[in-house]
Design a protein around this motif. Structure first.
Motif, PDB file in Angstrom:
ATOM      1  N   SER A 165      -5.233   5.385  -0.844  1.00  9.58           N
ATOM      2  CA  SER A 165      -4.530   4.127  -0.615  1.00  9.58           C
ATOM      3  C   SER A 165      -4.546   3.274  -1.872  1.00  9.58           C
ATOM      4  N   LEU A 166      -3.403   2.708  -2.180  1.00  9.19           N
ATOM      5  CA  LEU A 166      -3.327   1.793  -3.311  1.00  9.19           C
ATOM      6  C   LEU A 166      -4.160   0.547  -3.074  1.00  9.19           C
ATOM      7  N   CYS A 167      -4.395   0.220  -1.830  1.00 12.03           N
ATOM      8  CA  CYS A 167      -4.990  -1.070  -1.499  1.00 12.03           C
ATOM      9  C   CYS A 167      -6.508  -1.037  -1.406  1.00 12.03           C
ATOM     10  N   ARG A 168      -7.135   0.120  -1.500  1.00 11.91           N
ATOM     11  CA  ARG A 168      -8.600   0.153  -1.537  1.00 11.91           C
ATOM     12  C   ARG A 168      -9.056  -0.371  -2.896  1.00 11.91           C
ATOM     13  N   GLY A 169      -9.744  -1.480  -2.854  1.00 12.91           N
ATOM     14  CA  GLY A 169     -10.122  -2.136  -4.104  1.00 12.91           C
ATOM     15  C   GLY A 169      -8.930  -2.758  -4.806  1.00 12.91           C
ATOM     16  N   GLY A 170      -7.870  -2.992  -4.050  1.00 15.07           N
ATOM     17  CA  GLY A 170      -6.610  -3.442  -4.622  1.00 15.07           C
ATOM     18  C   GLY A 170      -6.663  -4.834  -5.237  1.00 15.07           C
ATOM     19  N   ARG A 171      -7.357  -5.759  -4.605  1.00 11.53           N
ATOM     20  CA  ARG A 171      -7.385  -7.130  -5.127  1.00 11.53           C
ATOM     21  C   ARG A 171      -8.072  -7.190  -6.494  1.00 11.53           C
ATOM     22  N   LYS A 172      -9.192  -6.490  -6.613  1.00 11.33           N
ATOM     23  CA  LYS A 172      -9.937  -6.491  -7.881  1.00 11.33           C
ATOM     24  C   LYS A 172      -9.106  -5.832  -8.982  1.00 11.33           C
ATOM     25  N   ARG A 173      -8.496  -4.689  -8.652  1.00  9.55           N
ATOM     26  CA  ARG A 173      -7.689  -3.971  -9.642  1.00  9.55           C
ATOM     27  C   ARG A 173      -6.470  -4.784 -10.047  1.00  9.55           C
ATOM     28  N   MET A 174      -5.874  -5.465  -9.080  1.00  8.85           N
ATOM     29  CA  MET A 174      -4.690  -6.272  -9.351  1.00  8.85           C
ATOM     30  C   MET A 174      -5.009  -7.422 -10.297  1.00  8.85           C
ATOM     31  N   MET A 175      -6.160  -8.073 -10.074  1.00 10.80           N
ATOM     32  CA  MET A 175      -6.541  -9.188 -10.930  1.00 10.80           C
ATOM     33  C   MET A 175      -6.878  -8.716 -12.343  1.00 10.80           C
ATOM     34  N   GLN A 176      -7.413  -7.487 -12.458  1.00 11.74           N
ATOM     35  CA  GLN A 176      -7.700  -6.940 -13.780  1.00 11.74           C
ATOM     36  C   GLN A 176      -6.403  -6.713 -14.559  1.00 11.74           C
ATOM     37  N   VAL A 177      -5.408  -6.157 -13.870  1.00  7.86           N
ATOM     38  CA  VAL A 177      -4.099  -5.939 -14.495  1.00  7.86           C
ATOM     39  C   VAL A 177      -3.470  -7.280 -14.875  1.00  7.86           C
ATOM     40  N   TRP A 178      -3.581  -8.249 -13.983  1.00  3.70           N
ATOM     41  CA  TRP A 178      -3.042  -9.597 -14.230  1.00  3.70           C
ATOM     42  C   TRP A 178      -3.654 -10.217 -15.490  1.00  3.70           C
ATOM     43  N   ASP A 179      -4.972 -10.163 -15.583  1.00  7.78           N
ATOM     44  CA  ASP A 179      -5.659 -10.745 -16.745  1.00  7.78           C
ATOM     45  C   ASP A 179      -5.289 -10.015 -18.030  1.00  7.78           C
TER      46      ASP A 179
ATOM     47  N   CYS B  33       0.807  -1.218   0.000  1.00  9.38           N
ATOM     48  CA  CYS B  33       0.000   0.000   0.000  1.00  9.38           C
ATOM     49  C   CYS B  33       0.842   1.270   0.000  1.00  9.38           C
ATOM     50  N   ASP B  34       2.159   1.135   0.008  1.00  8.46           N
ATOM     51  CA  ASP B  34       3.068   2.271   0.079  1.00  8.46           C
ATOM     52  C   ASP B  34       3.627   2.568  -1.310  1.00  8.46           C
ATOM     53  N   ARG B  35       3.276   3.709  -1.873  1.00  5.50           N
ATOM     54  CA  ARG B  35       3.743   4.071  -3.208  1.00  5.50           C
ATOM     55  C   ARG B  35       5.263   4.181  -3.274  1.00  5.50           C
ATOM     56  N   ALA B  36       5.887   4.570  -2.161  1.00  2.39           N
ATOM     57  CA  ALA B  36       7.343   4.732  -2.152  1.00  2.39           C
ATOM     58  C   ALA B  36       8.051   3.412  -2.447  1.00  2.39           C
ATOM     59  N   SER B  37       7.420   2.294  -2.080  1.00  2.00           N
ATOM     60  CA  SER B  37       8.018   0.990  -2.354  1.00  2.00           C
ATOM     61  C   SER B  37       8.155   0.760  -3.856  1.00  2.00           C
ATOM     62  N   TYR B  38       7.110   1.084  -4.602  1.00  2.00           N
ATOM     63  CA  TYR B  38       7.125   0.868  -6.046  1.00  2.00           C
ATOM     64  C   TYR B  38       8.076   1.838  -6.745  1.00  2.00           C
TER      65      TYR B  38
ATOM     66  N   PRO C 284      -0.407  -4.968   7.402  1.00  2.00           N
ATOM     67  CA  PRO C 284      -1.319  -5.199   8.531  1.00  2.00           C
ATOM     68  C   PRO C 284      -2.735  -4.695   8.237  1.00  2.00           C
ATOM     69  N   SER C 285      -2.845  -3.614   7.450  1.00  2.00           N
ATOM     70  CA  SER C 285      -4.162  -3.022   7.178  1.00  2.00           C
ATOM     71  C   SER C 285      -4.907  -3.741   6.062  1.00  2.00           C
ATOM     72  N   PHE C 286      -4.169  -4.254   5.078  1.00  2.00           N
ATOM     73  CA  PHE C 286      -4.782  -4.933   3.943  1.00  2.00           C
ATOM     74  C   PHE C 286      -4.074  -6.268   3.702  1.00  2.00           C
ATOM     75  N   PRO C 287      -4.197  -7.206   4.637  1.00  2.00           N
ATOM     76  CA  PRO C 287      -3.470  -8.476   4.496  1.00  2.00           C
ATOM     77  C   PRO C 287      -3.891  -9.285   3.272  1.00  2.00           C
ATOM     78  N   LYS C 288      -5.153  -9.154   2.854  1.00  2.00           N
ATOM     79  CA  LYS C 288      -5.615  -9.933   1.701  1.00  2.00           C
ATOM     80  C   LYS C 288      -4.977  -9.430   0.406  1.00  2.00           C
ATOM     81  N   VAL C 289      -4.717  -8.137   0.334  1.00  2.00           N
ATOM     82  CA  VAL C 289      -4.035  -7.587  -0.844  1.00  2.00           C
ATOM     83  C   VAL C 289      -2.600  -8.102  -0.889  1.00  2.00           C
ATOM     84  N   ALA C 290      -1.930  -8.104   0.260  1.00  2.00           N
ATOM     85  CA  ALA C 290      -0.561  -8.614   0.325  1.00  2.00           C
ATOM     86  C   ALA C 290      -0.515 -10.094  -0.045  1.00  2.00           C
ATOM     87  N   ASP C 291      -1.481 -10.867   0.472  1.00  3.17           N
ATOM     88  CA  ASP C 291      -1.527 -12.303   0.163  1.00  3.17           C
ATOM     89  C   ASP C 291      -1.748 -12.536  -1.335  1.00  3.17           C
ATOM     90  N   ARG C 292      -2.619 -11.729  -1.948  1.00  2.00           N
ATOM     91  CA  ARG C 292      -2.897 -11.896  -3.368  1.00  2.00           C
ATOM     92  C   ARG C 292      -1.647 -11.566  -4.201  1.00  2.00           C
TER      93      ARG C 292
END
Length: 305
Positions: free
Chosen positions: A189-203, A121-126, A148-156
């Protein structure tokens, strides 16, 4: 010969005996003082590095590699040219670096292992990863994503970049960059709706590659973890804001390459025919060796060799 041995013992223990005598005369308890003085003897050097899942070392396949100079599509032509070379890459590195080659050396090898524990969720990392890897340096880099705030996004994200998914028909770094770009600059936050957006980019990336994505499986849980954010450079830990400083990290990488070059030139522990695994083993065993675990309070854990 016995007298020589006795002299050596006297030279070693006379200062301790004199200190014990003086402290005892001041009223200190002699057995306790003797024990304390005994513990002041020089000890073996402690390990200064940690194996945070470097894929160049044996039995390490837990974290997702985001860049590997040995497999990244951007270096395919260099790898093909390397196959036609008559002289080993390490020999040319020793001969040319500092004379005809600067940093980073133009070889599709993994001379530096960069491990990260980052918050997705930290833009500085990217930003740091993009800056560090944009010129396709001779590195291998992998990430453990923790939030810690968005563990499901990290797991995905860990699952998408899991070694079980490799090789991908696109650069893993491209997936991260597209994930950030799709979020837009104004989103808190990058992680709001992050899992859905990530899967769209993946596909979308798989469609562009005209291939079918594999079945998604949960990433295996790692037994090793570091504070977030953290980085390791050939096992050397960098934590806090320094772990997000691409310039500082690149400086450490340059130092590692220069150390490698010097060892090759002096023929210290390495051969010109060594592969990246042998180089990594040598690198991690410098400066006291490395650890296989980490404790947030005590620092390093159990020793490996």
């Amino acid at each position: 010969e016995n007298r020589r041995n006795l002299l050596s013992l006297m030279q070693t223990f006379t200062p301790l005996a004199r200190a014990l005598e003086q402290l005892s005369s001041e009223g200190f308890d002699e057995p306790i003082i003797a024990g304390l003085l005994r513990d002041t003897r020089p000890r073996s050097q402690l390990a200064s590095k940690i194996d945070f899942g470097d894929p160049r070392l044996p039995d390490n396949d837990g974290f997702g590699v985001i860049f590997d100079a040995r497999t990244d599509p951007s270096l395919e032509q260099k790898r093909l040219a390397e196959e036609r070379e008559q002289h080993p890459a390490l020999l040319r590195l020793a001969q040319f670096y500092g004379r005809f080659w600067g940093f980073p050396p133009p070889l599709p090898r993994a001379f530096v292992g960069l491990g990260f524990a980052l918050d997705p969720c930290d833009r500085a990392s990217y930003d740091m990863l993009t800056t560090l890897l944009e010129d396709s340096p001779p590195f291998v880099a992998w990430v453990q994503w923790i939030s810690p705030s968005f563990p499901k996004v990290a797991d995905r994200l860990n699952a998408l970049l899991s070694p079980s998914m490799a090789p991908l028909p696109f650069s893993p770094l491209k997936l991260l960059q597209e994930f950030v770009a799709e979020a837009g600059a104004g989103q808190e936050s990058l992680c709001r709706g992050g899992r859905k957006r990530m899967m769209q980019v993946w596909d979308d990336l798989w469609k562009k590659a005209k291939k079918t994505p594999p079945t998604l499986e949960p990433a295996p849980r790692s037994k090793v973890s570091l504070p977030v954010p953290s980085a390791t450079v050939n096992g050397q830990i960098v934590s806090g804001s320094s772990a997000l400083d691409a310039t500082a990290l690149m400086g450490l990488c340059k130092k590692e390459v220069e150390t490698l070059v010097m060892a090759l030139q002096r023929r210290r522990g390495l051969n010109f025919q060594d592969d990246d695994s042998a180089v990594a083993e040598w690198q991690y065993k410098q400066d006291g060796g490395y650890m296989s675990d980490y404790h947030p309070i005590l620092g390093f854990g159990s020793t490996s060799s």
